[in-house]
Design a protein around this motif. Structure first.
Motif, PDB file in Angstrom:
ATOM      1  N   THR A   2       0.837  -1.207   0.000  1.00 26.55           N
ATOM      2  CA  THR A   2       0.000   0.000   0.000  1.00 26.55           C
ATOM      3  C   THR A   2       0.865   1.249   0.000  1.00 26.55           C
ATOM      4  O   THR A   2       0.615   2.208  -0.732  1.00 26.55           O
ATOM      5  N   GLY A   3       1.914   1.236   0.826  1.00 27.50           N
ATOM      6  CA  GLY A   3       2.811   2.387   0.889  1.00 27.50           C
ATOM      7  C   GLY A   3       3.499   2.641  -0.438  1.00 27.50           C
ATOM      8  O   GLY A   3       3.650   3.788  -0.854  1.00 27.50           O
ATOM      9  N   LEU A   4       3.902   1.569  -1.106  1.00 29.54           N
ATOM     10  CA  LEU A   4       4.558   1.709  -2.403  1.00 29.54           C
ATOM     11  C   LEU A   4       3.594   2.308  -3.425  1.00 29.54           C
ATOM     12  O   LEU A   4       3.962   3.192  -4.195  1.00 29.54           O
ATOM     13  N   ARG A   5       2.360   1.796  -3.446  1.00 31.25           N
ATOM     14  CA  ARG A   5       1.370   2.321  -4.389  1.00 31.25           C
ATOM     15  C   ARG A   5       1.100   3.810  -4.146  1.00 31.25           C
ATOM     16  O   ARG A   5       0.966   4.585  -5.094  1.00 31.25           O
ATOM     17  N   GLU A   6       1.027   4.181  -2.889  1.00 31.34           N
ATOM     18  CA  GLU A   6       0.781   5.594  -2.568  1.00 31.34           C
ATOM     19  C   GLU A   6       1.941   6.472  -3.023  1.00 31.34           C
ATOM     20  O   GLU A   6       1.736   7.568  -3.543  1.00 31.34           O
ATOM     21  N   ARG A   7       3.174   5.968  -2.833  1.00 28.68           N
ATOM     22  CA  ARG A   7       4.335   6.733  -3.284  1.00 28.68           C
ATOM     23  C   ARG A   7       4.355   6.851  -4.802  1.00 28.68           C
ATOM     24  O   ARG A   7       4.695   7.913  -5.353  1.00 28.68           O
ATOM     25  N   LYS A   9       1.751   6.771  -6.781  1.00 24.23           N
ATOM     26  CA  LYS A   9       0.681   7.699  -7.146  1.00 24.23           C
ATOM     27  C   LYS A   9       1.109   9.140  -6.915  1.00 24.23           C
ATOM     28  O   LYS A   9       0.873  10.015  -7.752  1.00 24.23           O
ATOM     29  N   ALA A  10       1.753   9.392  -5.772  1.00 25.35           N
ATOM     30  CA  ALA A  10       2.222  10.742  -5.470  1.00 25.35           C
ATOM     31  C   ALA A  10       3.261  11.194  -6.488  1.00 25.35           C
ATOM     32  O   ALA A  10       3.270  12.360  -6.911  1.00 25.35           O
ATOM     33  N   ARG A  12       3.549  10.130  -9.653  1.00 28.32           N
ATOM     34  CA  ARG A  12       2.865  10.416 -10.925  1.00 28.32           C
ATOM     35  C   ARG A  12       2.129  11.751 -10.859  1.00 28.32           C
ATOM     36  O   ARG A  12       2.168  12.534 -11.820  1.00 28.32           O
ATOM     37  N   THR A  13       1.476  11.997  -9.734  1.00 29.67           N
ATOM     38  CA  THR A  13       0.751  13.270  -9.589  1.00 29.67           C
ATOM     39  C   THR A  13       1.703  14.444  -9.702  1.00 29.67           C
ATOM     40  O   THR A  13       1.420  15.426 -10.405  1.00 29.67           O
ATOM     41  N   ARG A  14       2.829  14.338  -9.033  1.00 29.18           N
ATOM     42  CA  ARG A  14       3.819  15.418  -9.073  1.00 29.18           C
ATOM     43  C   ARG A  14       4.339  15.612 -10.494  1.00 29.18           C
ATOM     44  O   ARG A  14       4.485  16.757 -10.952  1.00 29.18           O
ATOM     45  N   ARG A  15       4.628  14.523 -11.195  1.00 29.88           N
ATOM     46  CA  ARG A  15       5.129  14.629 -12.564  1.00 29.88           C
ATOM     47  C   ARG A  15       4.095  15.295 -13.470  1.00 29.88           C
ATOM     48  O   ARG A  15       4.438  16.127 -14.309  1.00 29.88           O
TER      49      ARG A  15
END
Length: 210
Positions: A2-7, A9-10, A12-15
């Motif tokens: 879960t932590g990896l997926r959140e990182r 996602k974050a 990709r959002t930043r990019r």
């Protein structure tokens, strides 16, 4: 996992947001398509649309990123402000202004303001208003800290004063983004003149003998 997926996602959002910021600044908000942003961020157009349905959503997210970063930068000043009211306010406002064009151009600010005003009942407008409220609240926090140190008049409400100061700095910023030719140092000069005048009214008055 879960932590990896959140990182991820974050990341990709930043990019996506950084790519949108670059393209909006370089080509103009209206000329850029979400597909262009997806390509620049090295994600699929579908992924980009999953994160942000419209260009307006992207613009608001960039404004949010901007506001969150300046508020974080201002926290240290609020916790340990200079012992002079004018200097403390000037330094906080300078943090706001100096970061304002990091992710956004003047044209992007105008577009965000226009969307907020033209459609006041939309989630975009409500969120934009909340961002302004967050900045205003930090100015109020600074004035509360100064009052606790006895640096402002005891009969003045920091919440009211903070709203006045924020309204003044925000109006000057609006004038700044309306004028593409206006340099940042002119904005600082105008704001500092107003801030010094306001700070003079906030300082405790020395006791006078009858």
């Amino acid at each position: 996992m879960t932590g990896l997926r959140e990182r991820q996602k974050a990341d990709r959002t930043r990019r996506i947001l950084e790519a949108a910021s670059r393209l909006f600044r370089a080509q103009g908000y209206d000329a850029v398509r979400i597909e262009d942003i997806a390509a620049a961020a090295e994600v699929s157009a579908g992924t980009c649309y999953n994160y942000f349905s419209t260009k307006g959503d992207l613009l608001l997210a960039i404004v949010s990123m901007e506001v969150e970063e300046v508020i974080e930068s201002g926290r240290a000043l609020v916790l340990s402000p200079p012992s002079d009211v004018a200097r403390a306010l000037v330094e906080l406002i300078r943090i706001y202004y100096d970061h304002s064009l990091h992710y956004l151009s003047k044209e992007m600010w105008r577009k965000a303001m226009a969307i907020s005003i033209e459609a006041p009942a939309t989630p975009f407008s409500r969120h934009y208003t909340q961002l302004d409220a967050m900045l205003s609240a930090q100015v109020c926090e600074l004035l509360s800290a100064l009052k606790l140190r006895g640096l402002t008049r005891g009969d003045l409400d920091p919440a009211v004063l903070g709203q006045i100061v924020f309204s003044a700095l925000n109006q000057l910023f609006i004038e700044f983004v309306k004028d593409d030719a206006m340099p940042m140092h002119d904005l600082h000069r105008a704001s500092e003149a107003q801030t010094v005048a306001l700070a003079a009214l906030m300082r405790p008055q020395p006791d006078r003998m009858a």
